[in-house]
Motif scaffolding. Structure first.
Motif, mmCIF file in Angstrom:
data_model
loop_
_atom_site.group_PDB
_atom_site.id
_atom_site.type_symbol
_atom_site.label_atom_id
_atom_site.label_comp_id
_atom_site.label_asym_id
_atom_site.label_seq_id
_atom_site.Cartn_x
_atom_site.Cartn_y
_atom_site.Cartn_z
ATOM 1 N N ILE A 132 24.583 15.066 16.374
ATOM 2 C CA ILE A 132 24.900 13.991 17.328
ATOM 3 C C ILE A 132 24.167 12.693 16.981
ATOM 4 N N SER A 133 23.222 12.753 16.045
ATOM 5 C CA SER A 133 22.556 11.520 15.582
ATOM 6 C C SER A 133 23.542 10.592 14.867
ATOM 7 N N PHE A 134 24.749 11.103 14.608
ATOM 8 C CA PHE A 134 25.813 10.263 14.046
ATOM 9 C C PHE A 134 25.958 8.985 14.870
ATOM 10 N N TRP A 135 25.926 9.105 16.180
ATOM 11 C CA TRP A 135 26.088 7.929 17.053
ATOM 12 C C TRP A 135 24.884 6.992 16.955
ATOM 13 N N ARG A 136 23.704 7.560 16.745
ATOM 14 C CA ARG A 136 22.514 6.711 16.614
ATOM 15 C C ARG A 136 22.613 5.863 15.354
ATOM 16 N N ASN A 137 23.022 6.471 14.242
ATOM 17 C CA ASN A 137 23.162 5.711 13.001
ATOM 18 C C ASN A 137 24.279 4.674 13.109
ATOM 19 N N LEU A 138 25.321 5.022 13.835
ATOM 20 C CA LEU A 138 26.443 4.099 13.991
ATOM 21 C C LEU A 138 26.049 2.884 14.821
ATOM 22 N N ASN A 139 25.186 3.089 15.788
ATOM 23 C CA ASN A 139 24.743 1.981 16.657
ATOM 24 C C ASN A 139 23.728 1.084 15.959
ATOM 25 N N THR A 140 23.120 1.563 14.900
ATOM 26 C CA THR A 140 22.129 0.863 14.072
ATOM 27 C C THR A 140 20.890 0.467 14.879
ATOM 28 N N GLU A 141 19.923 -0.051 14.176
ATOM 29 C CA GLU A 141 18.676 -0.473 14.815
ATOM 30 C C GLU A 141 18.895 -1.642 15.788
ATOM 31 N N ARG A 142 19.954 -2.410 15.572
ATOM 32 C CA ARG A 142 20.219 -3.590 16.411
ATOM 33 C C ARG A 142 20.956 -3.223 17.697
ATOM 34 N N LEU A 143 21.355 -1.967 17.851
ATOM 35 C CA LEU A 143 22.077 -1.511 19.053
ATOM 36 C C LEU A 143 23.313 -2.370 19.279
ATOM 37 N N ILE A 144 24.148 -2.425 18.253
ATOM 38 C CA ILE A 144 25.259 -3.377 18.232
ATOM 39 C C ILE A 144 26.382 -3.043 19.214
ATOM 40 N N PHE A 145 26.352 -1.865 19.823
ATOM 41 C CA PHE A 145 27.417 -1.510 20.752
ATOM 42 C C PHE A 145 26.965 -1.531 22.216
ATOM 43 N N LEU A 146 25.785 -2.049 22.454
ATOM 44 C CA LEU A 146 25.285 -2.129 23.827
ATOM 45 C C LEU A 146 25.507 -3.530 24.407
ATOM 46 N N PRO A 147 25.518 -3.643 25.732
ATOM 47 C CA PRO A 147 25.764 -4.949 26.377
ATOM 48 C C PRO A 147 24.790 -6.033 25.965
ATOM 49 N N SER A 148 23.556 -5.657 25.644
ATOM 50 C CA SER A 148 22.568 -6.667 25.265
ATOM 51 C C SER A 148 22.957 -7.391 23.984
ATOM 52 N N PHE A 149 23.764 -6.737 23.141
ATOM 53 C CA PHE A 149 24.213 -7.376 21.897
ATOM 54 C C PHE A 149 25.592 -8.008 22.059
ATOM 55 N N VAL A 150 26.515 -7.284 22.605
ATOM 56 C CA VAL A 150 27.892 -7.785 22.737
ATOM 57 C C VAL A 150 27.945 -8.953 23.712
ATOM 58 N N ASP A 151 27.247 -8.825 24.833
ATOM 59 C CA ASP A 151 27.107 -9.919 25.799
ATOM 60 C C ASP A 151 28.459 -10.495 26.230
ATOM 61 N N SER A 152 29.405 -9.637 26.541
ATOM 62 C CA SER A 152 30.723 -10.088 26.997
ATOM 63 C C SER A 152 30.653 -10.457 28.472
#
Length: 513
Positions: A132-152
């Protein structure tokens, strides 16, 4: 990243990550001046996500990156090929990942959908289960799929899907809670961001579904409200559940769009509530101060110049506050309408899913979607009920302000009328005094002009004397004629002045009517 490691890392088959993000495109009017200032931010974030994952592809759609014209319509797929297909490697791994990217315009908003997955097959062979760490690697260190990054601006929903290992397929949703939380920790490192709470769990088409976060946190009246990350984890027991989800994928984009529109509008009302309450408090203080001022001045015959100026200042302040208050209430009601409209659209979309799936040879019952239907009936219903109660409370504040403004204006007008009358009386008195002085001056002038006749050689005789002359002395004759002329002139002037005054008063009354 979170350094905690499980003793045994769970594995899943064909894990997927689905990002559904929504951003405001324009305001109410749709005119060019109502377009959002940062409307292309969502597309810029899409390119940053592609770059962060090592993809060479970039988003090229009407309006972005060039300011070309977009096609008209309410619901438009903006991508020339309908979707952007992706193939690459999982960051820091040799695992192949594939994906799709959709760019839609939905009414007044943009919709970005990113789906990245571990393929079910490679070289016509079933792929192996992955940690399940697949999702952790996919999100990367920048957490590119979280609201703090996308900021829509309209929020987002993150959906994780995967097939359960054979050993877990017969477990209930309650038994799989720990696995769902472990999956959640892969995209939200607990040391950086607080994990959202488990709000609901159930089943969708025979497979367990878990909902985390997506709640509006209205902590107090001094801080901005916020929404916790909304994350769904859908663990397939079989291919049947996966096929149903894929068959209604575009409908799910719309479903999450309407949901996020409702949540975004309700979030705005929380901040509007704080601002409106602050204005309401100021209005109440001003009205109380005004009432106190009235009570203290009940024994006064008239307001002083200072008091009148103070009332005018209070009137200006109340009018400014009332204008801002009305603007906030208007926005409040607009959010209420937005919630109502999008709740109905949400419910209609659920029915569309029920209708569309039989066309894909997938039988579905309306009760299968009860997991999502609760939001449209209960959650949104609570939002609308609370907003209605708050609006009813705040409307009283507007009425209070209107009455106070009307009272102050009435007092100022009455005071001004009384001042005008007093001034008019003063002017009349002054006119009378001027006339009296004029009479005195005229009399003095008459006497002064006739006084030389006193020294005529003829003796002055008076009527009561026994030996009065045959005719009046020239001085007496001149004096009597002058006084007579003055009386006649005074009587005529008085009549003309009175007639003119009545005429002006009559004209003033006619103009008012």
């Amino acid at each position: 990243m979170d350094s905690e490691k499980d003793i045994i890392t769970p594995t899943v088959y064909a894990p997927n990550l689905h990002l559904f993000a929504f951003h405001l495109w324009r305001g109410l009017t749709g005119e060019s001046d109502s377009l959002a200032s940062n409307r292309h931010q969502l597309w810029q974030k899409a390119d940053e996500i592609l770059q962060g994952l090592g993809f060479t592809e970039r988003l090229h759609i009407p309006g972005y990156p060039n300011n070309s014209e977009e096609p008209p319509g309410a619901q438009i797929n903006l991508h020339p090929q309908n979707k952007l297909e992706l193939t690459g490697k999982l960051p820091n791994s040799d695992l192949t990942i594939t994906g799709l990217l959709f760019a839609h315009r939905l009414y007044d908003s943009y919709s970005l959908t990113v789906n990245l997955r571990r393929p079910e097959q490679e070289n016509q062979q079933k792929t192996a289960e992955v940690p399940i760490s697949f999702w952790r690697n996919l999100n990367t260190e920048r957490l590119i799929f979280l609201p703090s990054f996308v900021d829509s601006s309209l929020g987002q929903t993150l959906l994780l899907t995967a097939f359960l290992p054979d050993s877990h397929c017969n477990k209930t949703a309650e038994d799989l809670q720990d696995l769902a939380r472990s999956c959640l920790k892969q995209v939200i490192p607990s040391r950086k961001i607080e994990l959202p709470a488990l709000c609901k769990m159930g089943e969708l088409w025979g497979s367990p579904l878990f909902e985390f976060g997506g709640q509006v946190l209205d902590k107090n009246m001094e801080e901005e409200a916020e929404v916790t990350p909304h994350i769904l984890i859908y663990l397939f027991r079989n291919k049947f559940s996966s096929a149903k989800f894929e068959g209604a994928y575009l409908q799910f984009i719309n479903l999450f769009y309407y949901r996020n529109k409702v949540i975004s509008a309700y979030l705005k009302t929380r901040n509007l509530h704080r601002k409106t309450y602050a204005i309401y408090t100021k209005l109440e203080k001003k009205v109380r101060s005004f009432k106190k001022e009235l009570i203290e001045n009940t024994t006064c015959l008239a307001l002083t110049e200072v008091q009148l100026e103070q009332l005018k200042m209070v009137l200006k302040e109340l009018a400014a506050l009332d204008l801002e208050y009305a603007r906030l209430l208007r926005n409040y009601k607009h959010c209420q309408n937005t919630i109502s409209i999008n709740t109905k659209n949400y419910q209609v979309t659920l029915e569309d899913i029920v209708k569309i799936l039989p066309q894909h040879k997938e039988r579905v019952n309306p009760e299968d979607l009860d997991f999502f239907r609760e939001f449209g009936t209960q959650t949104s219903g609570y939002f609308q009920s609370r907003i209605s109660d708050e609006l009813n409370y705040f409307v009283e504040g507007s009425n209070l302000s209107d009455k106070a403004i009307a009272s102050i204006r009435g007092i100022v007008e009455i005071e001004q009328t009384q001042r005008d009358r007093r001034l008019e009386q003063q002017n009349e008195t002054l006119e009378d005094q001027i006339q009296a002085v004029g009479v005195g001056i005229a009399t003095g002038a008459i006497i002064a002009s006739t006084s030389p006749l006193i020294f005529q050689q003829e003796k002055i005789s008076f009527p009561w004397e026994a030996s009065h002359g045959d005719r009046l002395h020239p001085f007496m004759l001149a004096l009597l004629l002058s006084l007579g002329s003055a009386v006649v002139a005074w009587w005529v002037a008085k009549g003309l002045i009175g007639w003119g005054r009545k005429r002006r008063l009559r004209q003033k009354q006619e103009s008012k009517n």
